[in-house]
Design a protein around this motif. Structure first.
Motif, PDB file in Angstrom:
ATOM      1  N   GLN A 138       0.860  -1.186   0.000  1.00 42.75           N
ATOM      2  CA  GLN A 138       0.000   0.000   0.000  1.00 42.75           C
ATOM      3  C   GLN A 138       0.896   1.236   0.000  1.00 42.75           C
ATOM      4  O   GLN A 138       1.264   1.743   1.054  1.00 42.75           O
ATOM      5  CB  GLN A 138      -0.935  -0.016   1.217  1.00 42.75           C
ATOM      6  CG  GLN A 138      -1.912  -1.169   1.226  1.00 42.75           C
ATOM      7  CD  GLN A 138      -2.915  -1.073   0.090  1.00 42.75           C
ATOM      8  OE1 GLN A 138      -3.400   0.000  -0.261  1.00 42.75           O
ATOM      9  NE2 GLN A 138      -3.239  -2.213  -0.508  1.00 42.75           N
ATOM     10  N   PRO A 139       1.259   1.746  -1.192  1.00 45.19           N
ATOM     11  CA  PRO A 139       2.253   2.808  -1.274  1.00 45.19           C
ATOM     12  C   PRO A 139       1.774   4.229  -0.957  1.00 45.19           C
ATOM     13  O   PRO A 139       2.600   5.130  -0.846  1.00 45.19           O
ATOM     14  CB  PRO A 139       2.736   2.732  -2.729  1.00 45.19           C
ATOM     15  CG  PRO A 139       1.623   2.086  -3.467  1.00 45.19           C
ATOM     16  CD  PRO A 139       0.925   1.192  -2.491  1.00 45.19           C
ATOM     17  N   GLY A 140       0.478   4.470  -0.774  1.00 46.19           N
ATOM     18  CA  GLY A 140       0.035   5.843  -0.532  1.00 46.19           C
ATOM     19  C   GLY A 140      -1.107   5.906   0.465  1.00 46.19           C
ATOM     20  O   GLY A 140      -1.910   4.978   0.543  1.00 46.19           O
ATOM     21  N   PRO A 141      -1.240   6.991   1.222  1.00 50.06           N
ATOM     22  CA  PRO A 141      -2.300   7.100   2.227  1.00 50.06           C
ATOM     23  C   PRO A 141      -3.669   7.516   1.679  1.00 50.06           C
ATOM     24  O   PRO A 141      -4.679   7.299   2.327  1.00 50.06           O
ATOM     25  CB  PRO A 141      -1.770   8.168   3.185  1.00 50.06           C
ATOM     26  CG  PRO A 141      -0.903   9.027   2.331  1.00 50.06           C
ATOM     27  CD  PRO A 141      -0.289   8.102   1.313  1.00 50.06           C
ATOM     28  N   SER A 142      -3.722   8.102   0.495  1.00 44.02           N
ATOM     29  CA  SER A 142      -4.998   8.605  -0.036  1.00 44.02           C
ATOM     30  C   SER A 142      -5.645   7.629  -1.025  1.00 44.02           C
ATOM     31  O   SER A 142      -6.627   7.963  -1.672  1.00 44.02           O
ATOM     32  CB  SER A 142      -4.797   9.957  -0.710  1.00 44.02           C
ATOM     33  OG  SER A 142      -3.930   9.825  -1.815  1.00 44.02           O
ATOM     34  N   TYR A 143      -5.089   6.449  -1.142  1.00 42.97           N
ATOM     35  CA  TYR A 143      -5.662   5.419  -2.010  1.00 42.97           C
ATOM     36  C   TYR A 143      -5.267   4.050  -1.486  1.00 42.97           C
ATOM     37  O   TYR A 143      -4.332   3.929  -0.695  1.00 42.97           O
ATOM     38  CB  TYR A 143      -5.234   5.594  -3.468  1.00 42.97           C
ATOM     39  CG  TYR A 143      -3.746   5.467  -3.696  1.00 42.97           C
ATOM     40  CD1 TYR A 143      -3.192   4.266  -4.093  1.00 42.97           C
ATOM     41  CD2 TYR A 143      -2.895   6.562  -3.530  1.00 42.97           C
ATOM     42  CE1 TYR A 143      -1.830   4.138  -4.298  1.00 42.97           C
ATOM     43  CE2 TYR A 143      -1.536   6.446  -3.727  1.00 42.97           C
ATOM     44  CZ  TYR A 143      -1.001   5.231  -4.119  1.00 42.97           C
ATOM     45  OH  TYR A 143       0.338   5.115  -4.312  1.00 42.97           O
ATOM     46  N   ARG A 144      -5.999   3.037  -1.924  1.00 42.13           N
ATOM     47  CA  ARG A 144      -5.693   1.662  -1.543  1.00 42.13           C
ATOM     48  C   ARG A 144      -5.677   0.792  -2.790  1.00 42.13           C
ATOM     49  O   ARG A 144      -6.516   0.955  -3.674  1.00 42.13           O
ATOM     50  CB  ARG A 144      -6.721   1.133  -0.547  1.00 42.13           C
ATOM     51  CG  ARG A 144      -6.633   1.896   0.762  1.00 42.13           C
ATOM     52  CD  ARG A 144      -7.449   1.303   1.848  1.00 42.13           C
ATOM     53  NE  ARG A 144      -7.429   2.215   2.987  1.00 42.13           N
ATOM     54  CZ  ARG A 144      -8.407   2.307   3.867  1.00 42.13           C
ATOM     55  NH1 ARG A 144      -9.468   1.531   3.755  1.00 42.13           N
ATOM     56  NH2 ARG A 144      -8.318   3.159   4.867  1.00 42.13           N
ATOM     57  N   VAL A 145      -4.738  -0.123  -2.817  1.00 45.62           N
ATOM     58  CA  VAL A 145      -4.558  -1.017  -3.956  1.00 45.62           C
ATOM     59  C   VAL A 145      -5.218  -2.356  -3.639  1.00 45.62           C
ATOM     60  O   VAL A 145      -5.022  -2.920  -2.551  1.00 45.62           O
ATOM     61  CB  VAL A 145      -3.061  -1.236  -4.268  1.00 45.62           C
ATOM     62  CG1 VAL A 145      -2.885  -2.137  -5.483  1.00 45.62           C
ATOM     63  CG2 VAL A 145      -2.348   0.100  -4.458  1.00 45.62           C
ATOM     64  N   PHE A 146      -5.999  -2.847  -4.610  1.00 42.28           N
ATOM     65  CA  PHE A 146      -6.676  -4.132  -4.475  1.00 42.28           C
ATOM     66  C   PHE A 146      -6.400  -4.967  -5.715  1.00 42.28           C
ATOM     67  O   PHE A 146      -5.952  -4.450  -6.739  1.00 42.28           O
ATOM     68  CB  PHE A 146      -8.197  -3.936  -4.336  1.00 42.28           C
ATOM     69  CG  PHE A 146      -8.566  -3.184  -3.099  1.00 42.28           C
ATOM     70  CD1 PHE A 146      -8.840  -3.868  -1.924  1.00 42.28           C
ATOM     71  CD2 PHE A 146      -8.621  -1.805  -3.102  1.00 42.28           C
ATOM     72  CE1 PHE A 146      -9.157  -3.177  -0.763  1.00 42.28           C
ATOM     73  CE2 PHE A 146      -8.937  -1.103  -1.949  1.00 42.28           C
ATOM     74  CZ  PHE A 146      -9.210  -1.792  -0.782  1.00 42.28           C
ATOM     75  N   LEU A 147      -6.703  -6.247  -5.633  1.00 43.33           N
ATOM     76  CA  LEU A 147      -6.640  -7.133  -6.789  1.00 43.33           C
ATOM     77  C   LEU A 147      -8.051  -7.606  -7.066  1.00 43.33           C
ATOM     78  O   LEU A 147      -8.773  -8.024  -6.143  1.00 43.33           O
ATOM     79  CB  LEU A 147      -5.740  -8.330  -6.495  1.00 43.33           C
ATOM     80  CG  LEU A 147      -4.299  -7.995  -6.104  1.00 43.33           C
ATOM     81  CD1 LEU A 147      -3.546  -9.259  -5.716  1.00 43.33           C
ATOM     82  CD2 LEU A 147      -3.598  -7.249  -7.216  1.00 43.33           C
ATOM     83  N   ASP A 148      -8.469  -7.517  -8.338  1.00 46.88           N
ATOM     84  CA  ASP A 148      -9.788  -8.036  -8.699  1.00 46.88           C
ATOM     85  C   ASP A 148      -9.721  -9.564  -8.690  1.00 46.88           C
ATOM     86  O   ASP A 148      -8.644 -10.138  -8.472  1.00 46.88           O
ATOM     87  CB  ASP A 148     -10.281  -7.430 -10.019  1.00 46.88           C
ATOM     88  CG  ASP A 148      -9.542  -7.917 -11.253  1.00 46.88           C
ATOM     89  OD1 ASP A 148      -8.880  -8.983 -11.225  1.00 46.88           O
ATOM     90  OD2 ASP A 148      -9.626  -7.232 -12.290  1.00 46.88           O
ATOM     91  N   PRO A 149     -10.830 -10.256  -8.899  1.00 45.28           N
ATOM     92  CA  PRO A 149     -10.795 -11.725  -8.843  1.00 45.28           C
ATOM     93  C   PRO A 149      -9.849 -12.394  -9.832  1.00 45.28           C
ATOM     94  O   PRO A 149      -9.462 -13.549  -9.622  1.00 45.28           O
ATOM     95  CB  PRO A 149     -12.258 -12.109  -9.118  1.00 45.28           C
ATOM     96  CG  PRO A 149     -13.038 -10.961  -8.579  1.00 45.28           C
ATOM     97  CD  PRO A 149     -12.205  -9.751  -8.947  1.00 45.28           C
TER      98      PRO A 149
END
Length: 129
Positions: free
Chosen positions: A108-119
């Motif tokens: 998670q490289p930034g505080p104002s966004y979140r990284v996810f993986l789709d299915p």
């Protein structure tokens, strides 16, 4: 050396009606993004599905038999695509996409966004405006 083409100034060369995403299961990915974005789901065949808003560009999903999910941020298998989507509340949006089948990425490289993986393993971000 920059090339300027005056005859095309202010004119688009092309239009972008959709973008396509490779995946192992088009219907499953269409259901995931359709639910997340509240867009219409169109399952065309076992090899192709789409999600579309009432107006605007669609996302089309194509079956790839030998699909390999990205390993971002490790470069072994590049991202292949990436979508940023705006949300009002990161915590509520995270709970909702995880409930739909997304996985929170450990990096998670930034505080104002979140990284996810789709299915299918494609990274996407939920971003605060």
């Amino acid at each position: 050396m920059a090339v300027v083409v005056d005859s095309l100034a202010g004119m688009a060369i092309a239009r972008l009606p959709l973008f396509a995403v490779d995946c192992p299961d088009p219907a499953a990915l269409a259901r995931f993004y359709g639910a997340m974005l509240d867009w219409k789901i169109d399952i065309v065949s076992a090899d192709r599905a789409a999600v579309c808003p009432e107006e605007g560009q669609c996302i089309v999903f194509h079956r790839v038999a030998d699909y390999v999910a990205p390993t971002w941020p490790h470069p072994a298998t590049p991202k292949q695509m990436h979508i940023d989507m705006l949300v009002d509340d990161l915590d509520a949006a995270e709970a909702a996409v995880v409930d739909l089948g997304a996985t929170r990425h450990p990096d998670q490289p930034g505080p104002s966004y979140r990284v996810f993986l789709d299915p299918a393993g494609h990274p996407f971000c939920l971003c605060l405006e």
